[in-house]
Design a protein around this motif. Structure first.
Motif, short mmCIF file in Angstrom:
data_model
loop_
_atom_site.label_atom_id
_atom_site.label_comp_id
_atom_site.label_asym_id
_atom_site.label_seq_id
_atom_site.Cartn_x
_atom_site.Cartn_y
_atom_site.Cartn_z
N PHE A 11 11.37 -50.33 66.57
CA PHE A 11 11.66 -50.57 67.99
C PHE A 11 10.61 -49.84 68.82
CE2 PHE A 11 15.59 -50.02 65.51
CZ PHE A 11 16.08 -51.31 65.55
N PRO A 118 16.74 -47.85 68.81
CA PRO A 118 17.03 -49.21 69.26
C PRO A 118 17.01 -49.31 70.78
CG PRO A 118 18.62 -48.49 67.62
CD PRO A 118 17.83 -47.29 68.01
N ARG A 138 22.61 -55.65 70.16
CA ARG A 138 21.81 -54.43 70.09
C ARG A 138 22.66 -53.21 69.79
NH1 ARG A 138 18.72 -55.22 75.72
NH2 ARG A 138 20.90 -55.62 76.28
N LEU A 141 22.10 -52.32 66.03
CA LEU A 141 20.76 -52.20 65.46
C LEU A 141 20.57 -50.91 64.66
CD1 LEU A 141 18.57 -53.61 68.38
CD2 LEU A 141 19.09 -54.70 66.20
N TYR A 142 21.38 -49.90 64.97
CA TYR A 142 21.25 -48.65 64.21
C TYR A 142 21.55 -48.87 62.73
CZ TYR A 142 26.38 -48.20 64.07
OH TYR A 142 27.72 -48.39 63.84
N TYR A 145 18.36 -49.78 61.23
CA TYR A 145 17.54 -48.55 61.16
C TYR A 145 17.89 -47.82 59.86
CZ TYR A 145 15.30 -44.30 63.10
OH TYR A 145 14.48 -43.22 63.32
N ASN A 161 17.39 -42.00 72.04
CA ASN A 161 18.18 -42.93 72.83
C ASN A 161 18.66 -42.29 74.14
OD1 ASN A 161 20.02 -45.42 73.26
ND2 ASN A 161 19.11 -45.76 71.24
#
Length: 418
Positions: A11, A118, A138, A141-142, A145, A161
């Motif tokens: 990202f 993210p 979204r 999205l972790y 990761y 973040n």
């Protein structure tokens, strides 16, 4: 300190976080980013670093001066430098292909570090206020990761973040941040986090972010968090702007310009100053009404050190229907403060929240001025898909970025702890 530690940036955006780690001595293996314009920015920056390290920076200068096309710039560096930027949305459908491309870039090497966070809109307070947070992909999205951590098992990872992540909850009422930390622990990492304020590390901007760091292995009694050294300067925001050519609304250029005076100590010590041509000092055009409002806002700050409330305006200048919300929609980037308010991606929509402090220039700030607030060096060029400069795209990339200097301070301390 070691200088061959390799990292992957997920990202990646326009590369603010990556640039800080490169400055500290880390070597990027690959960047993964969904936004195509930001990917071209990353490719151009990769080209810059390779040319600089191989005594060919004149090629980059020719590109900035429009003497070379973007393809000619990219052809001047090894293919793997450009291919290291992977334009893809990280998700279930793309994960396998991204892994293959990252594997090709790593080759026989070992990946030491993963960085990135993210997109933050899903966790931000503004995003939640719009009422669409639970349906936003979204939010998850972790989890992807974590898949990169499972596959490459780096010694450390650095996850960035917004503060809203601390209070964002899923439909079951569980905190996303708790779910993240539990997942990272489950796959073999000890995690620690801090809320860092960029203005405490040499960035002239009030910007707070969560920086979570994971270390491979089980928790020990001793903290491993790379507490960056604080750097409180005596500079003020004017020091970021003072050498730039004075321009009016709609003036300036995306193409190279030279500064008009000696650069400040702040610009030199922060690494923002550059001997290369200065780009992106181009101001938006504004309506006569907006320009009059801007003068009201700057004059109020200059004379009373007071922010403009929308109701302070004469009635004939009040054209917005909503008068009880966003009452500070017109805000000056006050030059006499040690740090300005946070630069966010909304700057790509309009410049009302980022009015230049010089009443004579009477405009909103340029992409270069916004980039300086984010501590990007002046030789950093912001690209667009078409290859033609696009101010909106540049502002968006800058507003979404991690301040380079903050990233550098974190990276330097991580190296010391390595």
């Amino acid at each position: 300190m070691p200088s061959t530690l390799k990292f992957l940036d997920l990202f990646a955006g326009a590369g603010g976080l990556s640039e800080g780690f490169i400055r500290a001595g880390f070597q990027p293996i690959a960047h993964v980013e969904a936004d195509a314009s930001a990917c071209f920015t990353l490719k151009t920056r990769q080209a810059y670093h390779w040319l600089k390290n191989n005594n060919s920076i004149d090629v980059y200068v020719k590109y900035l001066q429009n003497e070379l096309s973007r393809d000619e710039l990219y052809n001047a560096v090894p293919t793997n430098e450009i291919d290291s930027v992977i334009n893809a949305f990280i998700g279930a459908e793309t994960l396998s292909e991204i892994f293959q491309k990252v594997d090709q870039q790593i080759g026989e090497s070992k990946l030491d570090l993963i960085i990135g966070g993210p997109p933050c809109q899903a966790y931000s307070l503004i995003g939640r206020a719009r009422g669409n947070m639970h349906d936003d992909p979204r939010n998850h999205l972790y989890k992807y990761y974590a898949e990169f951590l499972r596959r490459y098992k780096p010694k450390y990872f650095v996850f960035e973040n917004v503060l809203g992540l601390l209070t964002a909850r899923n439909p079951n009422g569980e905190l996303y941040f708790d779910k993240m930390k539990s997942l990272f622990v489950e796959i073999g990492y000890t995690v620690e986090y801090r809320v860092l304020s960029a203005n405490e590390y040499g960035v002239l901007q009030n910007r707070k972010r969560i920086i979570l760091v994971g270390k491979k292995g089980h928790r020990s009694k001793k903290s491993f968090y790379p507490e960056p050294e604080k750097l409180i300067t005596e500079a003020c925001v004017w020091d970021l702007f003072s050498d730039l050519p004075k321009i009016q609304a709609g003036g300036g250029s995306t193409t190279p310009q030279r500064g008009r005076s000696e650069q400040s100590k702040c610009l030199k010590e922060s690494g923002i100053a550059s001997t290369l041509p200065l780009t992106w000092h181009q101001a938006r055009p504004h309506s006569k009404q907006d320009l009059e409002i801007y003068k009201h806002a700057v004059n109020l700050w200059d004379t009373e050190k007071r922010r403009l409330h929308y109701d302070d305006l004469p009635e004939y200048l009040k054209s917005h229907k909503g008068r009880n919300s966003f009452v500070d929609r017109f805000k000056v980037v006050a030059g006499d403060l040690a740090a300005c308010h946070t630069v966010v991606a909304h700057i790509s929509k309009d410049g009302h929240h980022y009015i230049h402090p010089d009443i004579e220039q009477n405009r909103s700030i340029t992409p270069r001025e916004a980039a300086r607030i984010q501590s990007f060096p002046d030789d950093y060029y912001f690209e667009n898909v078409s290859g033609k400069p696009a101010r909106t795209s540049a502002f968006k990339q800058i507003g979404n970025a991690v301040p380079v200097l903050l990233a550098q301070k974190i990276a330097e301390q991580l190296l010391r702890n390595w």
